[in-house]
Enzyme design. Structure first.
Site, PDB file in Angstrom:
ATOM      1  N   SER A 130       0.652  -1.880   0.329  1.00 16.74           N
ATOM      2  CA  SER A 130       0.256   0.099   0.437  1.00 16.74           C
ATOM      3  C   SER A 130       0.946   1.360   0.093  1.00 16.74           C
ATOM      4  CB  SER A 130      -1.371   0.142   1.095  1.00 16.74           C
ATOM      5  OG  SER A 130      -1.488   0.695   1.450  1.00 16.74           O
ATOM      6  N   SER A 131       0.157   2.057  -0.895  1.00 11.00           N
ATOM      7  CA  SER A 131       1.114   3.923  -1.076  1.00 11.00           C
ATOM      8  C   SER A 131       3.035   2.805  -0.706  1.00 11.00           C
ATOM      9  CB  SER A 131       1.075   4.661   0.104  1.00 11.00           C
ATOM     10  OG  SER A 131       1.673   5.923  -0.108  1.00 11.00           O
ATOM     11  N   SER A 132       3.793   3.417  -0.463  1.00  5.08           N
ATOM     12  CA  SER A 132       5.133   3.246  -0.080  1.00  5.08           C
ATOM     13  C   SER A 132       5.308   2.021  -0.604  1.00  5.08           C
ATOM     14  CB  SER A 132       6.006   3.668   0.913  1.00  5.08           C
ATOM     15  OG  SER A 132       7.098   3.521   1.110  1.00  5.08           O
TER      16      SER A 132
END
Length: 430
Positions: free
Chosen positions: A153-155
């Site tokens: 998720s995200s990074s």
């Protein structure tokens, strides 16, 4: 410093919201004594990372391995608690590795997808540490080397694309939530959202440029590429939604596929899915989650990712459309022209893309007029500056895409409400 505090506060709010959203629909686990375990001596660790592993009590002798990676400011144990991957692992008997990043660019505890070391296969930093974790799971628990997958998720979504590019011989598929294309960040200074060109809304490369970045990550590799699933919320402003299209362009180019999906559907309300398939099956799958911000994965998405990997059954297949030779026509001879294609649609809305073409003379700035039937309203636009209202709009270039070489082109995209009827286009150049 004020900007950094605002960004950090915004991220914390987003992470908190995501955690609450994930907690509500959590799956019911079967009775199990399995628990998350920290591994302190897993091998070469140039990224200085922490490793936690979840090994279900009931599993085959050669279980699949899923590497599940958190967002900035998070940790492996927190992602284990807030996501549903461990619950799905209990039902299907695969191992989950939860790395914890310690790099401090951006918000802190982010996976390194910006340094030159991290962009080279075997170059060091976090990617090498993650490979050490996979090797440990294979050695310690008999993990199947032919069933290793990445998600995050995200990074962690960014690192998912990163690992698929650097180690296509290790990972068989990946699911990136709210990520960016491989090699999107120039360096550490380009990583924080307030200062990043990658996540600042101005990143627009051609599919071939994106694909070349992946091919250069492992020069000479000619084996099978890992299949890719991409997820993004249409209202995500921290990692802008338009980066989903850039990621689609990257991976479809790597697979040599058309930018036009072979199928589109809505498997759940608000989940608009595009699939890009070859004769051997779906290679790229992209989900636009209507109205979602920076808050993925939410309920049911971990199970959809695991199904895409093929852990719970055969990977998805869909027949590609019959191919016909495109009509040949000379490039436009005028100063400027524009063409339109619908990228996807859902009840009450759609996503469109406009290509601005230069003729035999280079453009130094352009303006595209878009006239829609009544009832259409543009709600979001990228790679351009929008003016107008109702059913008539004008889109002007921004600083980085106004210059278009002779016979060249550039693209802008938008989201709109309405029936999805194609606009009437005009194009002018000063």
């Amino acid at each position: 410093m004020k900007l950094y505090r605002r960004l950090t506060a915004g991220l914390a709010t987003a992470l908190m919201a995501a955690g609450l959203a994930l907690a509500a629909p959590a799956l019911t686990r079967p009775a199990s004594a399995a628990s998350l375990t920290q591994v302190t001596n897993f091998g070469d660790n140039p990224g200085g990372m922490l490793m936690h592993i979840y090994v279900p009590d009931v599993r085959p002798a050669d279980p699949a391995i899923v590497v599940a990676m958190h967002g900035c400011g998070g940790s492996g144990p927190a992602f284990h608690s807030s996501s549903e991957f461990a619950s799905v692992a209990d039902r299907h008997g695969f191992i989950v590795i939860y790395p914890s990043a310690t790099q401090q660019a951006g918000f802190g505890n982010c996976f390194d997808t910006w340094s030159e070391a991290a962009k080279q296969r075997g170059g060091g930093s976090d990617p090498v540490s993650i490979i050490s974790m996979v090797t440990y799971a294979q050695r310690q628990y008999g993990g199947d080397p032919n069933r290793v997958y990445a998600t995050g998720s995200s990074s962690g979504g960014m690192m998912t694309n990163h690992m698929l590019a650097l180690y296509p011989d290790v990972f068989k598929a990946g699911a990136a939530f709210m990520g960016v294309p491989f090699n999107c960040f120039a360096n550490a200074a380009d990583y924080p959202p307030g200062a990043s060109r990658c996540t600042g809304g101005s990143m627009d490369r051609t599919p071939q440029q994106w694909g070349d970045a992946v091919r250069q990550a492992y020069p000479g590799y000619s084996g099978v590429r890992p299949r890719v699933q991409l997820w993004h919320g249409t209202n995500d402003t921290l990692v802008p939604y338009q980066l989903l299209q850039e990621s689609i362009e990257q991976w479809t180019d790597v697979f040599g596929l058309s930018q036009t999906p072979t199928s589109t559907d809505t498997p759940q309300p608000g989940w608009n899915r595009r699939r890009y398939a070859s004769a051997s099956g779906v290679a790229v799958e992209a989900y636009s989650i209507q109205g979602a911000g920076h808050s993925l994965p939410s309920g049911g998405m971990a199970a959809a990712a695991i199904a895409f990997f093929g852990i719970t059954g055969p990977p998805p297949t869909t027949s590609p459309p019959a191919t016909t030779a495109p009509p040949t026509s000379p490039p436009p001879s005028g100063a400027c022209s524009a063409s339109y294609r619908q990228v996807g649609s859902w009840p009450g809305g759609f996503q469109g893309e406009v290509t601005v073409h230069a003729g035999t003379t280079a453009l130094n700035g352009w303006t595209v007029g878009m006239g829609f039937p009544g009832g259409t309203a543009v709600t979001q636009l990228w790679n351009g500056t929008l003016s107008g209202a109702g059913s008539n709009y004008a889109v002007r270039n921004v600083s980085w895409n106004g210059a278009v070489g002779a016979n060249g082109s550039t693209v802008f995209g938008f989201l709109a409400s309405g029936s999805g009827a194609a606009p009437t286009l005009t194009c002018a150049s000063p």
